[in-house]
Motif scaffolding. Structure first.
Motif, PDB file in Angstrom:
ATOM      1  N   LEU A 157       0.716  -1.275  -0.098  1.00  0.00           N
ATOM      2  CA  LEU A 157       0.081  -0.101  -0.170  1.00  0.00           C
ATOM      3  C   LEU A 157       0.797   1.268  -0.012  1.00  0.00           C
ATOM      4  O   LEU A 157       0.226   2.422  -0.013  1.00  0.00           O
ATOM      5  CB  LEU A 157      -0.969   0.146   1.325  1.00  0.00           C
ATOM      6  N   PHE A 158       2.039   1.176   0.057  1.00  0.00           N
ATOM      7  CA  PHE A 158       2.919   2.398   0.207  1.00  0.00           C
ATOM      8  C   PHE A 158       3.811   2.458  -1.096  1.00  0.00           C
ATOM      9  O   PHE A 158       4.555   1.460  -1.327  1.00  0.00           O
ATOM     10  CB  PHE A 158       3.924   2.122   1.392  1.00  0.00           C
ATOM     11  N   PHE A 159       3.967   3.639  -1.697  1.00  0.00           N
ATOM     12  CA  PHE A 159       4.610   3.825  -2.894  1.00  0.00           C
ATOM     13  C   PHE A 159       6.082   3.974  -2.615  1.00  0.00           C
ATOM     14  O   PHE A 159       6.559   4.681  -1.729  1.00  0.00           O
ATOM     15  CB  PHE A 159       4.252   4.951  -3.657  1.00  0.00           C
ATOM     16  N   PRO A 160       6.912   3.260  -3.239  1.00  0.00           N
ATOM     17  CA  PRO A 160       8.630   3.399  -3.131  1.00  0.00           C
ATOM     18  C   PRO A 160       9.016   4.690  -3.771  1.00  0.00           C
ATOM     19  O   PRO A 160       8.998   4.649  -5.029  1.00  0.00           O
ATOM     20  CB  PRO A 160       9.096   1.928  -3.782  1.00  0.00           C
ATOM     21  N   ASP A 161       9.578   5.357  -3.105  1.00  0.00           N
ATOM     22  CA  ASP A 161      10.089   6.750  -3.420  1.00  0.00           C
ATOM     23  C   ASP A 161      10.880   7.518  -2.577  1.00  0.00           C
ATOM     24  O   ASP A 161      11.381   6.705  -1.360  1.00  0.00           O
ATOM     25  CB  ASP A 161       8.870   7.616  -3.830  1.00  0.00           C
ATOM     26  N   THR A 162      11.562   8.421  -2.804  1.00  0.00           N
ATOM     27  CA  THR A 162      12.440   9.291  -1.860  1.00  0.00           C
ATOM     28  C   THR A 162      11.469  10.248  -1.132  1.00  0.00           C
ATOM     29  O   THR A 162      11.061  11.346  -1.749  1.00  0.00           O
ATOM     30  CB  THR A 162      13.568  10.019  -2.372  1.00  0.00           C
ATOM     31  N   TYR A 163      11.489  10.210   0.259  1.00  0.00           N
ATOM     32  CA  TYR A 163      10.687  11.121   0.993  1.00  0.00           C
ATOM     33  C   TYR A 163      11.593  12.163   1.862  1.00  0.00           C
ATOM     34  O   TYR A 163      12.377  11.822   2.444  1.00  0.00           O
ATOM     35  CB  TYR A 163       9.706  10.684   1.785  1.00  0.00           C
ATOM     36  N   LEU A 164      11.063  13.595   1.277  1.00  0.00           N
ATOM     37  CA  LEU A 164      11.798  14.516   1.985  1.00  0.00           C
ATOM     38  C   LEU A 164      10.823  14.928   3.418  1.00  0.00           C
ATOM     39  O   LEU A 164       9.684  15.251   3.297  1.00  0.00           O
ATOM     40  CB  LEU A 164      12.038  15.782   1.247  1.00  0.00           C
ATOM     41  N   PHE A 165      11.583  15.445   4.455  1.00  0.00           N
ATOM     42  CA  PHE A 165      10.728  15.897   5.505  1.00  0.00           C
ATOM     43  C   PHE A 165      11.783  16.696   6.469  1.00  0.00           C
ATOM     44  O   PHE A 165      12.753  16.718   6.374  1.00  0.00           O
ATOM     45  CB  PHE A 165      10.476  14.582   6.275  1.00  0.00           C
ATOM     46  N   ALA A 166      11.057  17.699   7.245  1.00  0.00           N
ATOM     47  CA  ALA A 166      11.943  18.274   8.058  1.00  0.00           C
ATOM     48  C   ALA A 166      12.428  17.485   9.404  1.00  0.00           C
ATOM     49  O   ALA A 166      11.613  16.449   9.784  1.00  0.00           O
ATOM     50  CB  ALA A 166      10.974  19.382   8.620  1.00  0.00           C
ATOM     51  N   LYS A 167      13.447  17.740   9.935  1.00  0.00           N
ATOM     52  CA  LYS A 167      14.125  16.828  10.858  1.00  0.00           C
ATOM     53  C   LYS A 167      13.257  17.009  11.991  1.00  0.00           C
ATOM     54  O   LYS A 167      12.886  18.100  12.600  1.00  0.00           O
ATOM     55  CB  LYS A 167      15.479  17.545  10.982  1.00  0.00           C
ATOM     56  N   GLY A 168      12.913  16.008  12.714  1.00  0.00           N
ATOM     57  CA  GLY A 168      12.028  15.785  13.739  1.00  0.00           C
ATOM     58  C   GLY A 168      10.693  15.421  13.511  1.00  0.00           C
ATOM     59  O   GLY A 168       9.883  15.349  14.486  1.00  0.00           O
TER      60      GLY A 168
END
Length: 329
Positions: A157-168
């Motif tokens: 159910l989860f797409f394989p990709d590179t995910y960006l996020f804010a630290k924390g």
């Protein structure tokens, strides 16, 4: 009166000089080129004074009083956003204030790889040091209830990709992003699907895509692999694909698949059970989704690995047996 005028002019001159010096300082780089970036955080609810002191206390080599002055003079003192940041070389105090106003948080990345199982994805998320681990103690079912209520199985159910996020950031953010992206990609592919495919719904197509993902790493062969399985489903033949058997074995799989494994029934053994397995067996990427919706226009019912990363496709069992003799025996 003459003395008062001189004093007034001196004050004005000093103010102009001070303003010029502050303006000059506000646009000078804080970190020289080549210096390492400095990470810092602004706590929620912080005033401009508290914010500038937190920046300085974190190791950013900037005068907090002057930074506060720049924020106030620019009219942005009340618009600074809390969060985790990173100051890069070349940034000036004015650029730093603008960064805080825009909320340009420090970006971290997590790569989710095509063909991973959900278990592997969870391990990668749990190991990332920049995430806040809110789900590490949840079971798969408990995690899924927070991300996709009503779903029974998380696999695929989860797409394989590179995910960006804010630290924390909370790790729930990654799961929610990956789930939403998979639904988007699956819906798009489903709308473009070929007619007369043997899938009752998009979820069955997702199951097929996961099998294609695990069967080949060759982009050029994905649609041909899809054609073989679609042709077999249409004829009521067993899929007989090893990756589903391996998935059904779970931790019993030790790197080699044996004849008795092919004969041992599990819900995922496509040698003993007809049709598709009950859930996906991995996280399929975009190309496998597309292949499942648009199989190649071939009549092949079999394929065998040639040993060089490609496969030999056959339309009948006799040709397939000859290919097996040639490439496997």
């Amino acid at each position: 009166m003459h003395l008062f005028k001189k004093l007034f002019l001196a004050i004005v001159a000093f103010a102009l000089l001070a303003s010029a010096l502050v303006a000059y300082w506000a646009h000078r780089p804080i970190l020289a080129p080549g210096q390492a970036p400095v990470a810092f955080a602004i706590e929620p609810g912080s005033s401009v004074r508290s914010s500038t002191r937190q920046v300085s206390a974190a190791g950013v080599p900037v005068n907090p009083w002057l930074l506060e002055l720049v924020a106030r003079l620019s009219g942005k003192a009340t618009r600074l956003k809390a969060g985790n940041y990173e100051l890069k070389p070349g940034s000036s105090p004015m650029a730093l204030v603008d960064q805080l106003v825009r909320g340009e948080f420090a970006q971290e990345a997590l790569a989710v790889i095509e063909g991973w199982t959900f278990r592997q994805m969870r391990a990668a998320v749990a190991a990332h040091p920049a995430l806040k681990h809110d789900t590490v103690h949840l079971s798969d079912k408990e995690l899924l209830a927070k991300v996709a209520p009503g779903r029974e199985a998380a696999e695929g159910l989860f797409f394989p990709d590179t995910y960006l996020f804010a630290k924390g950031s909370s790790d729930l953010q990654i799961y929610r992003q990956a789930y939403a992206l998979m639904q988007k990609r699956l819906d798009e592919a489903w709308r473009r699907r070929q007619p007369d495919l043997p899938y009752k719904n998009p979820y069955e197509a997702l199951v097929m895509a996961s099998i294609i993902e695990k069967e080949t790493g060759q982009k050029s062969e994905r649609r041909m692999i899809a054609a073989v399985f679609v042709n077999r489903l249409k004829r009521g033949m067993l899929l007989q694909t090893d990756p589903t058997v391996i998935y059904g074995m779970g931790e019993r799989f030790q790197g080699n698949i044996r004849k008795r494994d092919l004969l041992t029934d599990t819900p995922y053994n496509t040698y003993t059970r007809p049709g598709l397995p009950p859930t996906p067996i991995a996280l399929p990427g975009a190309e496998s989704l597309e292949a499942a919706m648009a199989p190649a226009p071939i009549e092949a019912l079999y394929f065998v690995a040639r040993g060089n990363g490609t496969s030999e496709f056959s339309n009948n069992l006799a040709d397939h047996n000859r290919a097996v003799d040639k490439y496997q025996r």
